[in-house]
Scaffold this motif. Structure first.
Motif, PDB file in Angstrom:
ATOM      1  N   GLU A 124      12.443  -9.503   8.567  1.00  0.00           N
ATOM      2  CA  GLU A 124      11.107  -9.117   8.113  1.00  0.00           C
ATOM      3  C   GLU A 124      11.168  -8.104   6.970  1.00  0.00           C
ATOM      4  O   GLU A 124      10.379  -8.140   6.030  1.00  0.00           O
ATOM      5  N   GLY A 125      12.111  -7.165   7.068  1.00  0.00           N
ATOM      6  CA  GLY A 125      12.200  -6.123   6.056  1.00  0.00           C
ATOM      7  C   GLY A 125      12.748  -6.597   4.728  1.00  0.00           C
ATOM      8  O   GLY A 125      12.677  -5.866   3.729  1.00  0.00           O
ATOM      9  N   GLY A 131      10.938  -2.082  12.893  1.00  0.00           N
ATOM     10  CA  GLY A 131       9.596  -1.767  13.380  1.00  0.00           C
ATOM     11  C   GLY A 131       8.604  -1.421  12.282  1.00  0.00           C
ATOM     12  O   GLY A 131       7.408  -1.680  12.419  1.00  0.00           O
ATOM     13  N   LEU A 132       9.098  -0.858  11.184  1.00  0.00           N
ATOM     14  CA  LEU A 132       8.189  -0.474  10.097  1.00  0.00           C
ATOM     15  C   LEU A 132       7.588  -1.687   9.401  1.00  0.00           C
ATOM     16  O   LEU A 132       6.561  -1.572   8.724  1.00  0.00           O
ATOM     17  N   SER A 133       8.224  -2.840   9.542  1.00  0.00           N
ATOM     18  CA  SER A 133       7.636  -4.094   9.061  1.00  0.00           C
ATOM     19  C   SER A 133       6.847  -4.789  10.159  1.00  0.00           C
ATOM     20  O   SER A 133       5.844  -5.458   9.889  1.00  0.00           O
ATOM     21  N   LYS A 134       7.285  -4.629  11.412  1.00  0.00           N
ATOM     22  CA  LYS A 134       6.646  -5.338  12.513  1.00  0.00           C
ATOM     23  C   LYS A 134       5.274  -4.763  12.865  1.00  0.00           C
ATOM     24  O   LYS A 134       4.364  -5.520  13.235  1.00  0.00           O
ATOM     25  N   ILE A 135       5.114  -3.449  12.764  1.00  0.00           N
ATOM     26  CA  ILE A 135       3.796  -2.862  13.071  1.00  0.00           C
ATOM     27  C   ILE A 135       2.720  -3.470  12.169  1.00  0.00           C
ATOM     28  O   ILE A 135       1.728  -4.031  12.656  1.00  0.00           O
ATOM     29  N   PRO A 136       2.867  -3.416  10.836  1.00  0.00           N
ATOM     30  CA  PRO A 136       1.810  -4.001   9.987  1.00  0.00           C
ATOM     31  C   PRO A 136       1.754  -5.514  10.050  1.00  0.00           C
ATOM     32  O   PRO A 136       0.691  -6.106   9.865  1.00  0.00           O
ATOM     33  N   GLY A 137       2.885  -6.175  10.322  1.00  0.00           N
ATOM     34  CA  GLY A 137       2.903  -7.632  10.316  1.00  0.00           C
ATOM     35  C   GLY A 137       2.429  -8.262  11.598  1.00  0.00           C
ATOM     36  O   GLY A 137       1.729  -9.284  11.578  1.00  0.00           O
ATOM     37  N   PHE A 138       2.771  -7.669  12.748  1.00  0.00           N
ATOM     38  CA  PHE A 138       2.504  -8.307  14.039  1.00  0.00           C
ATOM     39  C   PHE A 138       1.411  -7.621  14.856  1.00  0.00           C
ATOM     40  O   PHE A 138       0.812  -8.252  15.727  1.00  0.00           O
ATOM     41  N   ASP A 179      16.545  -0.688  10.089  1.00  0.00           N
ATOM     42  CA  ASP A 179      15.249  -1.032   9.501  1.00  0.00           C
ATOM     43  C   ASP A 179      15.419  -1.143   7.995  1.00  0.00           C
ATOM     44  O   ASP A 179      15.797  -0.163   7.332  1.00  0.00           O
ATOM     45  N   GLY A 180      15.120  -2.317   7.466  1.00  0.00           N
ATOM     46  CA  GLY A 180      15.365  -2.580   6.054  1.00  0.00           C
ATOM     47  C   GLY A 180      14.526  -1.744   5.113  1.00  0.00           C
ATOM     48  O   GLY A 180      14.881  -1.597   3.939  1.00  0.00           O
ATOM     49  N   PRO A 212       0.726   2.251   4.957  1.00  0.00           N
ATOM     50  CA  PRO A 212       1.558   1.037   5.028  1.00  0.00           C
ATOM     51  C   PRO A 212       1.640   0.452   6.432  1.00  0.00           C
ATOM     52  O   PRO A 212       1.785  -0.759   6.591  1.00  0.00           O
ATOM     53  N   LEU A 213       1.535   1.299   7.463  1.00  0.00           N
ATOM     54  CA  LEU A 213       1.590   0.800   8.838  1.00  0.00           C
ATOM     55  C   LEU A 213       0.246   0.276   9.315  1.00  0.00           C
ATOM     56  O   LEU A 213       0.175  -0.778   9.955  1.00  0.00           O
ATOM     57  N   PHE A 214      -0.829   1.001   9.012  1.00  0.00           N
ATOM     58  CA  PHE A 214      -2.096   0.725   9.676  1.00  0.00           C
ATOM     59  C   PHE A 214      -3.229   0.308   8.746  1.00  0.00           C
ATOM     60  O   PHE A 214      -4.369   0.160   9.185  1.00  0.00           O
TER      61      PHE A 214
END
Length: 456
Positions: free
Chosen positions: A114-115, A356-363, A406-407, A432-434
């Motif tokens: 994801e990253g 996780g820094l990509s998964k929070i905004p993506g999922f 985390d990428g 970027p997260l929310f």
């Protein structure tokens, strides 16, 4: 007259490709009747971290054994023969670019996590990222740099159209990659390539699914016992598998429908169910399990409180977001949790907790936003970012039991959450997260209450 031979280049030599796309193409080649034997896979990597694996596969002529295991513990073994070419690595990706620009290459797929797409919550390319900045100067350490060089060569050599197939867990993955690529080429001022792109390249959306842990040392002995083969590069996965692809190929393609790949006009329903139900729950279980000092997904899922947290998240917040759906979402939820409980997979919390820094905004954030728009307070969904807050606090303190990967990790920025006067507010205000929820008082208060609840 000899039959035309086509090449499918895959970039990203990790276990998932070898358990998923390579398995499908192998099955197609193995069909006793009407098998499509014109196709083979060329396998390469952008980074040098897979050279040992590529060397092992080269010595085995690209062949390896796939072990699959069901929740009941039934193991099956199959030698995979679809990879016919191993692409050697060098720091300019010379051979990879040559393979991608070869006339016989009609499809290029990739798995870079994801990253690896470097898109923020507004789907804007993170041009300040050091890897992207390097490639904007002509480098090849990201998927954008590699593909840009391949497409430039294809255009110059006039070798025909090609399909670019993203096989990562990214929502609207084909469209997102396309948009990132266009931004990258625009920043590089590659105007001729941008003009050529629409008539020569497609980027279908896809949904891929098969839980594939990192290979452990005990796979090879089981392969030896079962098949009598000394395999230096075996891979293991669950027995479940699914692949849904938007039928929007730019050039010739293998007859994937013959091996149960679902070729559809629109993958959205499948994709939303997968990313919100499976991927988000998977990550939450990994974060929660790590906080409970557990190492594996199956043992974390079998903790009643963790399983209930995932069940509530899907039931109370995801299903209302995705209804109506052509899928039975409650059944999908239950099957997913059963798959996570498979005691024979031994998938690690470390692997699933990553990025996780990509998964929070993506999922996760899309469900939070939708529930607020529906007039609900997403209390069950809020537990997921709350878990990530507690998980990353352990990272900040240096007390995680493993290295967090985390990428897009900006260590200084994440440490700053926890050294600020109000860490929860700093976290909940991270745009970027929310996205549109960032900094909203009601969202900050929801996370504050949820984090306190989980800390008890």
């Amino acid at each position: 007259m000899a039959a035309q031979i086509y090449q499918w280049l895959h970039i990203g030599s990790g276990s998932f490709h070898r358990a998923h796309q390579a398995w499908y193409l192998h099955r197609l080649l193995q069909q006793s009747e009407n098998g499509d034997t014109r196709w083979h896979i060329a396998l390469g990597n952008i980074r040098d971290d897979a050279n040992a694996l590529l060397n092992a596969l080269e010595k085995q002529n690209g062949e390896y054994v796939l072990e699959t295991v069901s929740p009941a513990g039934e193991r099956e073994y199959e030698k995979i023969t679809s990879i016919k070419k191993i692409v050697p690595w060098d720091d300019r990706l010379t051979a990879l670019i040559a393979a991608g620009s070869a006339p016989e290459t009609k499809a290029i797929s990739f798995t870079v996590t994801e990253g690896g797409y470097y898109l923020d919550s507004h789907l804007t390319l993170e041009k300040a990222n050091k890897d992207i900045a390097h490639d904007l100067e002509g480098g090849v350490c990201t998927i954008y740099g590699a593909i840009a060089h391949i497409l430039q060569r294809r255009m110059e050599d006039n070798v025909g159209p090609v399909t670019l197939l993203c096989c990562d867990n990214v929502r609207h993955n084909g469209q997102r990659f396309h948009d990132g690529l266009v931004q990258f080429l625009t920043l590089r001022q590659q105007d001729a390539l941008l003009k050529w792109l629409p008539g020569a390249v497609t980027t279908p959306n896809t949904m891929v699914d098969r839980i594939t842990p990192r290979p452990s040392a005990d796979i090879a002995p089981r392969v030896k016992t079962a098949l009598g083969i000394d395999d230096a590069a075996p891979v293991m996965a669950e027995s479940f598998i699914q692949w849904v692809v938007e039928d929007k190929f730019a050039a010739e393609r293998p007859a994937l429908e013959k091996v149960d790949v679902e070729l559809v006009d629109n993958v959205d329903a499948y994709e939303e169910a997968k990313t919100r139900i499976l991927n988000a729950s998977h990550s939450a279980i990994a974060w929660a399990g790590t906080l409970d000092e557990l190492a594996y997904i199956d043992e974390s899922t079998n903790v009643e409180a963790i399983r209930q947290l995932a069940w509530d998240y899907v039931t109370e917040d995801v299903i209302p977001c995705l209804t109506p759906s052509p899928l039975d979402l409650a059944e999908y939820r239950d099957v997913v949790l059963e798959r996570f409980s498979n005691p024979h997979i031994k998938d690690t919390n470390q692997r699933v907790a990553a990025d996780g820094l990509s998964k929070i905004p993506g999922f996760i954030t899309p469900t939070l936003i939708t529930r607020y728009e529906q007039g609900a307070v997403p209390r069950a969904c809020a537990k997921l970012p709350a878990l990530f807050f507690l998980f990353m606090r352990r990272w900040h303190e240096g007390s995680l039991p493993y290295k967090y990967e985390d990428g897009i990790l900006n260590e200084q920025a994440v440490h700053a959450w926890y050294t600020s006067e109000d860490p929860v507010k700093a976290f909940a205000s991270d745009k970027p997260l929310f996205s549109s929820l960032a900094g909203k008082p009601e969202f900050i208060q929801l996370l504050r209450e949820t984090i306190k609840e989980l800390e008890r």
